[in-house]
Design an enzyme around this catalytic site. Structure first.
Site, short mmCIF file in Angstrom:
data_model
loop_
_atom_site.label_atom_id
_atom_site.label_comp_id
_atom_site.label_asym_id
_atom_site.label_seq_id
_atom_site.Cartn_x
_atom_site.Cartn_y
_atom_site.Cartn_z
N GLY A 200 3.04 14.04 -60.16
CA GLY A 200 1.64 13.76 -59.85
C GLY A 200 1.23 12.42 -60.40
O GLY A 200 2.05 11.51 -60.51
N ASN A 201 -0.02 12.32 -60.81
CA ASN A 201 -0.53 11.00 -61.21
C ASN A 201 -0.39 10.75 -62.71
O ASN A 201 -0.21 11.68 -63.51
CB ASN A 201 -1.99 10.83 -60.75
CG ASN A 201 -2.92 11.78 -61.49
OD1 ASN A 201 -3.25 11.56 -62.66
ND2 ASN A 201 -3.32 12.85 -60.81
N ALA A 203 -2.51 9.83 -65.00
CA ALA A 203 -3.53 10.32 -65.93
C ALA A 203 -3.19 11.74 -66.37
O ALA A 203 -3.21 12.07 -67.57
CB ALA A 203 -4.91 10.28 -65.27
N VAL A 204 -2.87 12.61 -65.42
CA VAL A 204 -2.51 13.99 -65.77
C VAL A 204 -1.16 14.01 -66.50
O VAL A 204 -0.95 14.83 -67.40
CB VAL A 204 -2.51 14.91 -64.52
CG1 VAL A 204 -2.04 16.30 -64.88
CG2 VAL A 204 -3.91 14.97 -63.91
N GLU A 222 7.42 12.66 -62.85
CA GLU A 222 7.63 12.04 -61.53
C GLU A 222 6.27 11.53 -61.07
O GLU A 222 5.44 12.29 -60.59
CB GLU A 222 8.17 13.09 -60.55
CG GLU A 222 9.52 13.67 -60.93
CD GLU A 222 10.67 12.73 -60.59
OE1 GLU A 222 10.50 11.83 -59.76
OE2 GLU A 222 11.76 12.90 -61.19
N CYS A 256 4.50 9.57 -52.23
CA CYS A 256 4.59 8.77 -53.46
C CYS A 256 5.43 7.52 -53.27
O CYS A 256 5.19 6.51 -53.91
CB CYS A 256 5.16 9.61 -54.59
SG CYS A 256 6.72 10.38 -54.17
P1 NAD Z 1 -2.58 16.92 -57.91
O1 NAD Z 1 -4.03 16.59 -58.02
O2 NAD Z 1 -2.19 18.03 -57.01
O3 NAD Z 1 -2.06 17.15 -59.39
C1 NAD Z 1 -0.72 17.51 -59.65
C2 NAD Z 1 -0.72 18.77 -60.49
O4 NAD Z 1 -1.40 18.54 -61.71
C3 NAD Z 1 -1.41 19.97 -59.83
O5 NAD Z 1 -0.59 21.10 -59.95
C4 NAD Z 1 -2.71 20.10 -60.59
O6 NAD Z 1 -3.15 21.43 -60.68
C5 NAD Z 1 -2.33 19.57 -61.96
N1 NAD Z 1 -3.50 19.01 -62.66
C6 NAD Z 1 -4.49 18.26 -62.12
N2 NAD Z 1 -5.36 17.91 -63.08
C7 NAD Z 1 -4.92 18.44 -64.25
C8 NAD Z 1 -5.40 18.42 -65.61
N3 NAD Z 1 -6.49 17.76 -65.96
N4 NAD Z 1 -4.66 19.08 -66.54
C9 NAD Z 1 -3.54 19.72 -66.20
N5 NAD Z 1 -3.05 19.77 -64.93
C10 NAD Z 1 -3.73 19.16 -63.97
O7 NAD Z 1 -1.71 15.69 -57.41
P2 NAD Z 1 -2.01 14.16 -57.57
O8 NAD Z 1 -1.87 13.74 -58.98
O9 NAD Z 1 -3.23 13.79 -56.80
O10 NAD Z 1 -0.75 13.59 -56.77
C11 NAD Z 1 -0.73 12.31 -56.33
C12 NAD Z 1 0.06 11.43 -57.27
O11 NAD Z 1 1.36 11.95 -57.45
C13 NAD Z 1 0.25 10.03 -56.74
O12 NAD Z 1 0.11 9.11 -57.78
C14 NAD Z 1 1.69 10.06 -56.23
O13 NAD Z 1 2.30 8.80 -56.18
C15 NAD Z 1 2.32 10.94 -57.24
N6 NAD Z 1 3.50 11.58 -56.68
C16 NAD Z 1 4.70 11.32 -57.25
C17 NAD Z 1 5.83 11.88 -56.71
C18 NAD Z 1 7.17 11.64 -57.31
O14 NAD Z 1 8.07 12.41 -57.02
N7 NAD Z 1 7.38 10.63 -58.13
C19 NAD Z 1 5.74 12.73 -55.61
C20 NAD Z 1 4.49 12.98 -55.08
C21 NAD Z 1 3.37 12.42 -55.63
#
Ligand code: NAD
Length: 465
Positions: A200-201, A203-204, A222, A256
């Site tokens: 994910g991102n 910040a999280v 990731e 991503c």
């Molecule tokens: P998202 O908002 O779905 O968050 C990812 C996960 O984190 C979810 O399961 C969510 O419930 C959890 N989450 C969200 N906020 C949270 C918090 N405050 N505390 C704990 N858990 C929390 O996904 P996203 O972050 O919007 O995804 C997009 C980002 O992910 C982009 O930056 C993208 O580039 C990156 N990404 C990376 C890959 C990779 O494999 N490297 C793949 C896909 C996406």
């Protein structure tokens, strides 16, 4: 990135603790360790993906309007390929490996054993909600772990489908699904895991890393960021445009490793723009809104973010949008490297592609070096020296030469970022390494007892180091 207005199913903190404890019991009881059991679970996951693939396709269509073929190509089929490759190689990858001992320690027998870590937590995002949840699961099963899966709340249909299906096929105690959003993830992160893989991102990722630090739990992060493209290949303009358009507008740009922006020389901007427009027309027709092959933005909030990012931008083509349908057309904008706009400062993660004029490849390389290390870098150049310069002088999770995206779907290469784009990697045998501990087992036979030579009184010890 979490939308508060999305429907969600949740699990209380008490039951989350219970779910994790049950998974740990299964692991501690040794249930997940035998290779035969791991193979059985992989077989069960294969059956799920084959028998219920249609359900998953429908769920992906409901949440992201993915075409079923695209869902097979980038999600269900990718996981199946990973699973079959892993199962085929399981014995070989997990076999203890003899290593020669140091001469001065002889006689000595050493081997390396891949040991499962324990209970693994996988936190997945919404953009490839099947792939990014189940690819890590394949590796974690193969390595002999119990797993808790946390799908994204932003793709609730997929999340519910997996929560419903997984326990019907796999061991429901060793492999649990916890649905929900921030409160549930927070409750999960309070538990002790033996490894956390978060996608994910950034910040999280920091929240996850801080929580993991409390238990000294290792993490694989990731993440994302802006993946740049260099283009100077006039000879293959049309092919490049087709490949770029495919990589960019697949899943509506919500990938991503999607090309984030293109750098090229000033004289090439217009030709590339026209070629991209032609590629978009060929793939999605003149009105991509009506194309069954073009997806939608995952949520209203992300749609509004992307439409706002177009405010004041120099749109070369596209830009049409419809909030009701969460539709945003494939869009190319012309921008400058030093623009202070969202499209040039933040990861776009949507169907907007800026084309930026730079003097030459060297300027592009220097620009890349001045920013966060990207997850992917793509170079479209007929000149081997230019390609090599990007490979050698820059750092990124991966490099694609003349092609975007492929590295992310392959099981023969590791998938992961570097620096701000992530830490650690998985896929194929690399998943086995991520979800295992490489344990040395060293055996020193009693005879001949050469170790005595290293024992006090040291007056007798020869200097052999
Ligand atoms: P998202 O908002 O779905 O968050 C990812 C996960 O984190 C979810 O399961 C969510 O419930 C959890 N989450 C969200 N906020 C949270 C918090 N405050 N505390 C704990 N858990 C929390 O996904 P996203 O972050 O919007 O995804 C997009 C980002 O992910 C982009 O930056 C993208 O580039 C990156 N990404 C990376 C890959 C990779 O494999 N490297 C793949 C896909 C996406």
């Amino acid at each position: 990135m979490t939308d508060v207005d999305e429907p969600e199913r949740s699990t209380s903190a008490v039951s989350i603790a219970h779910v994790v404890a049950r998974a740990r019991d299964r692991f501690d009881a040794g249930v997940t360790r035998p290779l035969a059991w791991r193979r059985e679970q992989l077989d069960a996951l294969e059956r799920l993906l084959v028998e219920r693939g249609r359900d998953l396709e429908q769920a992906l269509h409901a949440d992201l309007r993915k075409h079923p073929t695209e869902s097979q190509l980038t999600e269900i089929g990718t996981v199946l390929a990973e699973l079959r490759h892993t199962r085929k190689n399981l014995e070989r990858w997990t076999a203890p490996r003899k290593v020669p001992g140091e001469a001065q320690l002889l006689p000595i027998r050493s081997r390396l054993v891949l040991e499962p870590l324990g209970v693994v937590l996988v936190i997945a995002p919404w953009n490839y909600p099947v792939n990014l949840l189940l690819m890590p699961l394949v590796g974690a099963i193969a390595a002999g772990n119990a797993v808790v899966l946390k799908p994204s709340e932003l793709t609730p249909t997929v999340s519910a489908a997996i929560a419903d299906l997984l326990p019907r096929y796999l061991d429901a105690e060793a492999f649990a699904v916890v649905e929900g959003a921030v409160p549930e993830t927070t409750a999960l992160l309070e538990q002790r895991f033996d490894h956390i893989l978060y996608t994910g991102n950034g910040a999280v990722a920091r929240v996850v890393a801080r929580a993991a630090a409390e238990h000294l739990t290792p993490t694989t992060l990731e993440l994302g960021g802006k993946s740049p493209v260099w283009f100077d290949d006039d000879e293959h303009l049309e092919q490049v445009a087709r490949r770029l358009a495919w990589g960019k507008w697949l899943n509506c740009g919500q990938t991503c490793v999607a090309p984030d922006y293109v750098m090229t020389t000033p004289g090439r901007v217009d030709a590339l723009t026209r070629a991209l427009q032609a590629a978009v027309d060929a793939m999605f027709g003149e009105d991509p809104r009506t194309s069954p092959d073009y997806g939608r933005i995952v949520s209203e909030r992300h749609h509004a973010r992307l439409v706002d990012a177009l405010d004041g931008a120099a749109i070369a083509f596209g830009g049409q949008h419809d909030a009701n349908q969460k539709y945003l057309a494939p869009t190319v904008v012309h921008a400058r490297l030093d623009d202070d706009t969202a499209v040039m400062t933040e990861e776009i993660f949507g169907p907007i592609l800026p084309i930026v004029a730079v003097p030459d490849a060297d300027a592009a390389i220097r620009h890349i070096l001045g920013r966060d290390k990207p997850l992917a870098l793509y170079v479209f150049s007929a000149d081997p020296a230019t390609r090599q310069a990007f490979v050698e002088r820059t750092s990124s999770g991966a490099v694609g030469l003349d092609v975007p995206m492929l590295q992310a779907g392959m099981h023969s290469v590791p998938f992961g970022g570097v620096g701000q784009s992530g830490a650690g990697a998985y896929h194929g045998e690399f998943s086995l390494r991520t979800f295992s501990h490489l344990k040395p087992v060293v055996h020193k036979p009693h005879r001949p007892d050469t170790l005595r030579a290293a024992m006090p009184p040291y007056g007798r010890v020869k200097r052999f180091l």
